[in-house]
Scaffold this motif. Structure first.
Motif, PDB file in Angstrom:
ATOM      1  N   GLN A 389       0.985  -1.186   0.050  1.00  0.00           N
ATOM      2  CA  GLN A 389      -0.043  -0.198   0.067  1.00  0.00           C
ATOM      3  C   GLN A 389       0.903   1.361   0.218  1.00  0.00           C
ATOM      4  O   GLN A 389       0.509   2.287  -0.783  1.00  0.00           O
ATOM      5  N   GLN A 390       2.062   1.200   0.632  1.00  0.00           N
ATOM      6  CA  GLN A 390       2.970   2.398   0.565  1.00  0.00           C
ATOM      7  C   GLN A 390       3.483   2.478  -0.641  1.00  0.00           C
ATOM      8  O   GLN A 390       3.683   3.674  -1.220  1.00  0.00           O
ATOM      9  N   TRP A 393       0.924   4.380  -2.874  1.00  0.00           N
ATOM     10  CA  TRP A 393       1.150   5.496  -2.734  1.00  0.00           C
ATOM     11  C   TRP A 393       2.114   6.455  -3.470  1.00  0.00           C
ATOM     12  O   TRP A 393       1.837   7.467  -4.032  1.00  0.00           O
ATOM     13  N   ALA A 395       4.261   5.412  -5.703  1.00  0.00           N
ATOM     14  CA  ALA A 395       3.939   5.397  -7.247  1.00  0.00           C
ATOM     15  C   ALA A 395       3.047   6.281  -7.719  1.00  0.00           C
ATOM     16  O   ALA A 395       3.009   6.916  -8.790  1.00  0.00           O
ATOM     17  N   LYS A 396       2.085   6.321  -7.157  1.00  0.00           N
ATOM     18  CA  LYS A 396       0.908   7.090  -7.524  1.00  0.00           C
ATOM     19  C   LYS A 396       1.080   8.395  -7.710  1.00  0.00           C
ATOM     20  O   LYS A 396       1.111   9.400  -8.412  1.00  0.00           O
ATOM     21  N   GLU A 398       4.214   9.547  -7.887  1.00  0.00           N
ATOM     22  CA  GLU A 398       5.399   9.638  -8.519  1.00  0.00           C
ATOM     23  C   GLU A 398       6.490  10.108  -7.635  1.00  0.00           C
ATOM     24  O   GLU A 398       7.635  10.951  -8.074  1.00  0.00           O
ATOM     25  N   VAL A 428       0.070  -3.881  -9.490  1.00  0.00           N
ATOM     26  CA  VAL A 428       1.353  -4.428 -10.090  1.00  0.00           C
ATOM     27  C   VAL A 428       1.606  -3.468 -11.172  1.00  0.00           C
ATOM     28  O   VAL A 428       2.673  -3.225 -11.483  1.00  0.00           O
ATOM     29  N   GLN A 429       0.531  -2.866 -11.730  1.00  0.00           N
ATOM     30  CA  GLN A 429       0.995  -1.913 -13.017  1.00  0.00           C
ATOM     31  C   GLN A 429       1.460  -0.679 -12.425  1.00  0.00           C
ATOM     32  O   GLN A 429       2.317  -0.060 -13.066  1.00  0.00           O
ATOM     33  N   TYR A 430       0.898  -0.288 -11.162  1.00  0.00           N
ATOM     34  CA  TYR A 430       1.779   0.834 -10.496  1.00  0.00           C
ATOM     35  C   TYR A 430       3.029   0.656 -10.332  1.00  0.00           C
ATOM     36  O   TYR A 430       3.897   1.608 -10.448  1.00  0.00           O
ATOM     37  N   ARG A 432       4.983  -1.529 -11.667  1.00  0.00           N
ATOM     38  CA  ARG A 432       5.900  -1.750 -13.102  1.00  0.00           C
ATOM     39  C   ARG A 432       6.107  -0.154 -13.404  1.00  0.00           C
ATOM     40  O   ARG A 432       7.045   0.016 -14.111  1.00  0.00           O
ATOM     41  N   PHE A 433       5.183   0.692 -13.590  1.00  0.00           N
ATOM     42  CA  PHE A 433       5.181   1.959 -13.829  1.00  0.00           C
ATOM     43  C   PHE A 433       6.644   2.672 -13.179  1.00  0.00           C
ATOM     44  O   PHE A 433       7.128   3.318 -13.586  1.00  0.00           O
ATOM     45  N   GLY A 436       9.800   1.330 -14.101  1.00  0.00           N
ATOM     46  CA  GLY A 436      10.266   1.744 -15.565  1.00  0.00           C
ATOM     47  C   GLY A 436      10.751   3.296 -15.244  1.00  0.00           C
ATOM     48  O   GLY A 436      11.556   3.376 -15.994  1.00  0.00           O
ATOM     49  N   ARG A 437       9.746   4.021 -14.661  1.00  0.00           N
ATOM     50  CA  ARG A 437      10.400   5.212 -14.522  1.00  0.00           C
ATOM     51  C   ARG A 437      11.484   5.556 -13.867  1.00  0.00           C
ATOM     52  O   ARG A 437      12.527   6.314 -14.242  1.00  0.00           O
TER      53      ARG A 437
END
Ligand code: SF4
Ligand code: SF4
Ligand code: SF4
Ligand code: SF4
Lengths: 663, 344, 196
Positions: A389-390, A393, A395-396, A398, A428-430, A432-433, A436-437
């Motif tokens: 969850q962290q 948070w 990743a969202k 950034e 998981v997509q978060y 991976r994002f 990637g970044r």
């Protein structure tokens, strides 16, 4: 019985394995075309060593490994190389990459093989070489070349064989263990031989009783007094088949952060890989087939198929009678970690263990996700002991560095967290994002550092050059002054030195003015040169005009006083450009060139090509292949005509472009 | 049919926030029943009113914030806030008290901080604490257990704060209140001098047991982990037991602490609120222990009827700090020494 | 009265003691970092494009150290501004549009058959990423090009193109999922590349 440990977290998704594990492995008939991506794994892509049109035999090397972490690729069947071109890769990005395309000839004729009936008689080096040459890569996950692990420099005391197959739906390893138990055990012996006889633990989830029995039977008839092999039945829990998790279950040890299993004396191989090692050594066959599960409710003949590497997914789906109208999500790999593909021409590669064509309600609904309520279920489920969850948070928001501080890089992307998340966040997509970044940022930082150094070097160089020039000038000045002084001292009646200098300069100028003329006279130019010069002149004036126009627009927009002046320049330049263009065209006309026509012809060809390609693609998926076929025939004809027209136009040129004397 | 492109996992447990919330709501039912049995219809009326208000405010704010209304409204979080408030407020609270509490919870404590998931404080507790500070008298109106009002009387009281027939002095302090405000007398003296206390204690005990039951059901459904509630109850019990051993007549026993007031309601329904609590399991332990100790301190030395709202808000405040210091060790970061170091 | 004095004296003493401790700590545990200009320079993208109005990133770093606004570097964009704001302890501000807008990273490619070999681009390139000699065809070293645009202007025949950096399966990665709760009924692809 070896003691078993547990790993943190994990989930229990519905298994759905009996959809596909009921029937024996079925061999798929030879497809018409095989597509072999040159890059099937992490590491360097292999290099094609065949050319289009060449005939290859089954098992013949067609692309060779480049470097340590890279693997050979062999022709899975005999036939002609159709092309080496960009094709859709089996990758989440659905981007294209270089592939060797083989049109099979149906003979399936083997190249000469060199089986080794008794591996114990062969030296370790030779064994490694055989396995390496056969292009054996991990058949489970990332497709890492197996030799790399088998020649570990560290002391290995445990060889772990991964037969857990914890992903729901997939049963290829299950069937493989049931039907090839002896080969697997023989493959394990070879691996043990290479690793100095460590003990071997085969981890299998308890939901595969038949496979467990088969392996135990094979073991009872196997004799190896040097090292033990043991089948360890582990509780069914996802992701027990993850390398790190399986090691922890079987040995209680964790792979240290940033390390590899060899650091704790362990090497892990998938059951499919050891079978491939057996094939490579004992049968002499390179890795050109694999077992792939086709499953999901849209598949009428769900089951396991022995397919050639390079088979297009569409061919396999057809053979398994998958009703594509029933599914909108085609997953390569399992439902927890597999990736979706959109193009049914995507080939199967060495690590493609499953094709999941699930009916729409079978998998997770494509739901909107809500906000995280911090319920902590993800944390309970995470096998890497992270705080999903962290991570989410960060990743969202950034805040990638903070995500890194919370060990984002230890996330194995198993999807357990997203599976339990009641807010259905695509966690998981978060991740991976964010990963990637982070990678992007690191490479940007690297480039920036390089650029900074280059920039600073250049600055320094410019300064040095300037200083050097200054120095030279000064030296020359003093030398000249000294010479002058000496001269004057020697001959005081000499006229004013400045006047003399002026005279010299004038003389030089005159000389220069005459020079260009001389050149024209001396070396008459070829048509080509003149043409090129005219072209350049036209390009230069055109560019100048463009730039001035831009400046003018800018000035007008800002109401600058220079606008007036610029306007005149533009007018002048327009005339000049027109003039230069006119001259160029006149010359082209004289030479019989016709760039306009050539351009038109080129566009025609490109258009025709595009149409053909489009139709070819449509042919594969269309409901009305007959109609498309006719269109394709027509398109091919027009492609040919336009190509011919262009060729004719171009062949006309050289004759007129031959160098010839002016006048 | 076109094939879609999605990130894995493609499988889901199909658990949903709304389902979790619904479970929480269902689990409050035993407590609700017990409370209604002992204290009359007040809680029920309050509950309906609070739910109505909560949904209304939630919809309004979502509309004002330009968010889609239905998906958020159906996640059930507003209802949970309403239930918790209605259960925590005294059964004798009038309509405006609930209105103030609910509106403040939903508007200020929840949405001004960014809505569900972003609120640092438990919304219900913020609303409760606000009322406690602003309207201390109204907040201590607990019905004496021997008194039962008819539904009509309760309804009237709810809107008008008076009852025809003149039953207006029938509110009494809670058992906790009595326990505290009679310091100087020993507990046994109080008990014998005040027959109400004995009754109040029994009622309070049954209500607490009912909540404990509901909480255990939630635990069974894995709605939350055991860490926070167990830690809280244990630390509260420990503190109470310790002091009771020293001065048995001044401090009530551990079981009295555990089974009076809102102990069980908070332990299983409020301390477990994931949004405003600590994150990791270790963190939840610390969080629970903190709440337990604070509850004991405030109950013993503070001047408010019950301590939960403040204890929890204070711990909410320190949750980020707890999180920082209780970050679990990730896989591979354990200090288990690798056996061989022979990496090339 | 006396207690008041006492309190004041005690507080004053405390203040002195703590001040001394803090002062000592500041000296004792001082971190010698890079000079501030280098620290700033490290945060700049090193594109060396000059859009900030300085002949390179280092000069701009110097200018920032001397008090210039931190929002003048378009290639760095928001990220750089945020990092600079963090470093300097000032408020992050929006990019100054005067100096350009944030754009995707590009790389220069010379259409080699049109190049006349005038060497003007070499002189313009701030990081020496162009190869060539007089009257010879020129080419850009892709790995070293920062995408600064500076070679475009001087080219007399306009034969340099700035092309976006290509994505490969290796460099590709997922984008952030689109939104929390979709307000529309459009197909959700959570930011995946579309194929239409
Ligand atoms: S499971 Fe989902 S909602 Fe729960 S804490 Fe994790 S991310 Fe948040
Ligand atoms: S995907 Fe990553 S964060 Fe989520 S459970 Fe797996 S390892 Fe943990
Ligand atoms: S604008 Fe260009 S030169 Fe200036 S700091 Fe940014 S990248 Fe460097
Ligand atoms: S400026 Fe243009 S023409 Fe001149 S060398 Fe560079 S690319 Fe070639």
């Amino acid at each position: 019985m070896t003691k078993l440990w547990d790993f943190h977290g994990g989930v229990h998704p519905i298994q759905n394995k009996d959809q596909s594990n009921q029937l024996p492995i079925n061999t798929m008939p030879l497809p018409k075309q095989l597509i072999l991506p040159l890059s099937q794994h992490i590491g360097n892509q292999a290099k094609a060593i065949v050319a289009p049109g060449e005939y290859v035999l089954k098992g013949q090397l067609i692309a060779s490994a480049q470097g340590f972490i890279s693997a050979n690729i062999h022709a899975p069947s005999s036939g002609f190389i159709d092309a080496i071109e960009e094709r859709t890769l089996p990758h989440q990005s659905a981007l294209t990459g270089e592939c060797i395309v083989i049109n099979t000839d149906g003979k399936d004729q083997w190249t000469k093989l060199h089986p080794v009936s008794n591996p114990e008689t062969v030296s370790k080096q030779d064994l490694l070489h055989i396995i390496q040459a056969a292009g054996v890569t991990g058949m489970g996950g990332a497709g890492f070349p197996s030799v790399v692990k088998l020649q570990s420099k560290a002391k290995i005391d445990t060889l772990v064989i991964n037969g857990a197959e914890c992903e729901p739906y997939i049963t290829s390893d299950d069937r493989l263990m049931r039907e090839y138990a002896e080969q697997i055990i023989a493959g394990i012996s070879i691996a043990q031989l290479l690793l100095d006889q460590p003990r071997c633990l085969i981890g299998i989830e308890d939901n595969k009783p038949e496979a467990i029995i088969a392996l135990n039977e094979a073991l009872s008839s196997h004799t190896n007094d040097k090292a033990s092999i043991e089948v360890c039945v582990i509780p069914t829990k996802y992701p027990s088949g993850g390398e790190k998790q399986l090691l922890e279950i079987l040995t209680g040890l964790q792979v240290p952060h940033g390390g590899i299993p060899a650091d704790i004396g362990i090497v892990c191989q998938n059951v499919g890989t050891v079978k491939a090692i057996y094939d490579a050594v004992v049968l002499g066959q390179p890795l050109i087939t694999r077992i792939t599960t086709v499953t999901g409710k849209a598949a009428k003949n769900a089951g396991n198929y022995e397919v050639l590497i390079g088979t297009q997914t569409g061919d396999l789906l057809d053979f398994a009678q998958v009703d594509m109208s029933k599914t909108s999500r085609l997953v390569m790999g399992g439902p927890m970690m597999g990736f979706t593909i959109q193009d049914t021409q995507t080939p199967l590669i060495k690590s493609s263990n499953c094709l999941l064509a699930a009916e729409d309600l079978e998998l997770a609904p494509i739901a909107d996700h809500h906000s995280c309520i911090r319920c902590g279920l993800c944390e309970v489920a995470c096998p890497a002991q992270l705080l999903p969850q962290q991570l989410f948070w960060f990743a969202k928001a950034e805040e990638f560095e903070k995500a890194q501080d919370h060990n984002l890089s230890d996330c194995i992307e198993c999807g357990a967290c997203a599976w339990v998340c009641p807010s259905q966040i695509p966690l998981v997509q978060y991740y991976r994002f964010a990963k990637g970044r982070l990678k992007d940022l690191a490479s940007e930082a690297h480039i920036a550092e390089l650029s900074r150094v280059r920039f600073e070097n250049r600055e320094q160089r410019l300064i040095d050059e300037k200083l050097a020039k200054e120095e030279k000038r000064k030296n020359r000045a003093t030398a000249a002054a000294a010479a002058q002084a000496a001269k004057r001292a020697a001959n005081p009646s000499e006229q004013d030195p400045i006047a003399a200098a002026l005279a010299r300069v004038n003389a030089k100028k005159q000389e220069q003015e005459q020079e260009p003329k001389k050149q024209v006279d001396s070396a008459p130019k070829t048509h080509e040169q003149i043409y090129k010069e005219l072209k350049t002149a036209a390009a230069i004036t055109r560019t100048k005009l463009n730039k001035t126009n831009k400046a003018l627009a800018n000035a007008v927009a800002k109401d600058h006083e220079l606008a007036q002046g610029l306007q005149t320049t533009v007018d002048e330049l327009t005339i000049k450009a027109a003039d230069a263009q006119g001259k160029l065209q006149a010359y082209e006309a004289k030479l019989g060139l016709d760039p306009e026509k050539e351009k038109a012809l080129l566009t025609d060809v490109a258009k025709a090509n595009a149409l053909v390609r489009k139709l070819e693609k449509a042919l594969a998926t269309s409901l009305d292949p007959q109609g498309v076929e006719t269109q394709l025939v027509i398109a091919r004809v027009s492609q040919k005509t336009s190509a011919n027209a262009l060729a004719k136009h171009q062949t006309n040129l050289p004759s007129t472009l031959l160098p010839e004397q002016e006048q | 049919m076109g094939l879609i492109n999605l990130s894995s996992p493609h499988h889901h447990s199909l658990s949903q926030t709304s389902r979790l919330m619904a479970l929480v709501l269902l689990a409050t039912l035993p407590g609700l029943a017990a409370q209604s049995y002992f204290y009359g219809y007040g809680t029920l009326i309050n509950l309906v009113w609070a739910s109505f208000l909560a949904l209304g405010f939630e919809a309004l704010i979502l509309y004002l914030r330009g968010r889609p209304i239905m998906p958020y409204l159906t996640d059930g979080s507003a209802l949970v806030t309403a239930f918790l408030l209605a259960l925590a407020l005294p059964p004798f609270s009038p309509w405006w008290l609930t209105l103030v509490a609910v509106s403040f919870s939903i508007i200020f404590a929840k949405h001004l901080y960014g809505g569900l998931g972003s609120n640092p404080f438990n919304p219900a507790m913020v609303g409760y604490a606000l009322c406690l500070i602003s309207f201390p008298v109204a907040m201590t109106q607990w019905a004496g257990t021997e008194m039962t009002m008819t539904f009509g009387q309760q309804w009237q009281w709810f809107w008008l704060e008076s009852v025809t027939g003149g039953i207006d002095a029938y509110t009494s302090a809670t058992a906790l209140d009595i326990m505290r405000h009679t310091k100087g007398l020993t507990l046994s003296e109080v008990a014998s001098s005040n027959p109400q206390l004995a009754l109040g204690l029994t009622a309070s005990m049954w209500v607490n047991i009912a909540y404990l039951l509901g909480g255990l059901v939630l635990l069974g459904f894995k709605v939350f982990t055991w860490h926070a509630p167990v830690a809280m109850l244990a630390s509260l019990g420990f503190c109470a037991g310790l002091f009771h051993m020293g001065e048995p007549d001044l401090y009530p026993s551990a079981s009295q602490h555990l089974l009076t007031g809102a102990t069980m309601l908070s332990a299983f329904f409020i301390v477990t609120d994931p949004v405003s609590g600590a994150t990791s399991r270790k963190g939840k332990l610390v969080f629970g222990i903190g709440v337990g100790i604070l509850v004991f301190i405030i109950r013993s030395y503070g001047s408010y009827p019950d301590a939960f709202a403040f204890a929890i808000l204070l711990m909410n405040l320190s949750a980020p700090l707890i999180d920082t210091y209780t970050k679990p060790k990730a896989y591979g970061h354990q200090s288990k020494a690798p056996r061989s170091q022979g990496r090339p | 009265m006396q207690t008041l004095y006492l309190a004041i004296i005690i507080l004053a003493l405390l203040a002195i003691v703590f001040g001394a401790i803090l002062g000592f700590a500041a000296i004792r545990f001082k971190v010698d970092g890079d000079p501030i200009v280098d620290q700033i320079d490290n945060l700049l993208p090193q594109t060396q494009c000059g859009q900030c109005g300085h002949p390179g990133c280092k000069p701009y770093a110097q200018a920032i150290a001397d008090g210039e606004a931190i929002n003048r570097c378009p290639p760095g964009g928001e990220t750089t501004i945020k990092a600079l704001a963090d470093l300097l302890g000032v408020e992050a501000i929006a990019l100054d549009a005067e100096h350009g807008t944030e754009a995707i990273r590009t790389i220069a490619y010379i259409r080699e058959d049109e190049c006349i070999g005038c060497t003007k681009c070499i002189q313009a390139c701030p990081v020496d990423a162009i190869l060539g000699a007089a009257k010879q065809m020129h080419t850009v070293i892709v790995a070293e090009c920062t995408g600064c645009d500076l070679c475009l202007e001087p080219c007399p025949v306009d034969c340099i193109d700035m092309l976006p950096v290509e994505t490969t399966p290796l460099s590709w990665h997922w984008q952030q999922p689109k939104q929390l709760i979709a307000t529309s009924t459009a197909p959700h692809n959570h930011g995946a590349p579309s194929h239409d």
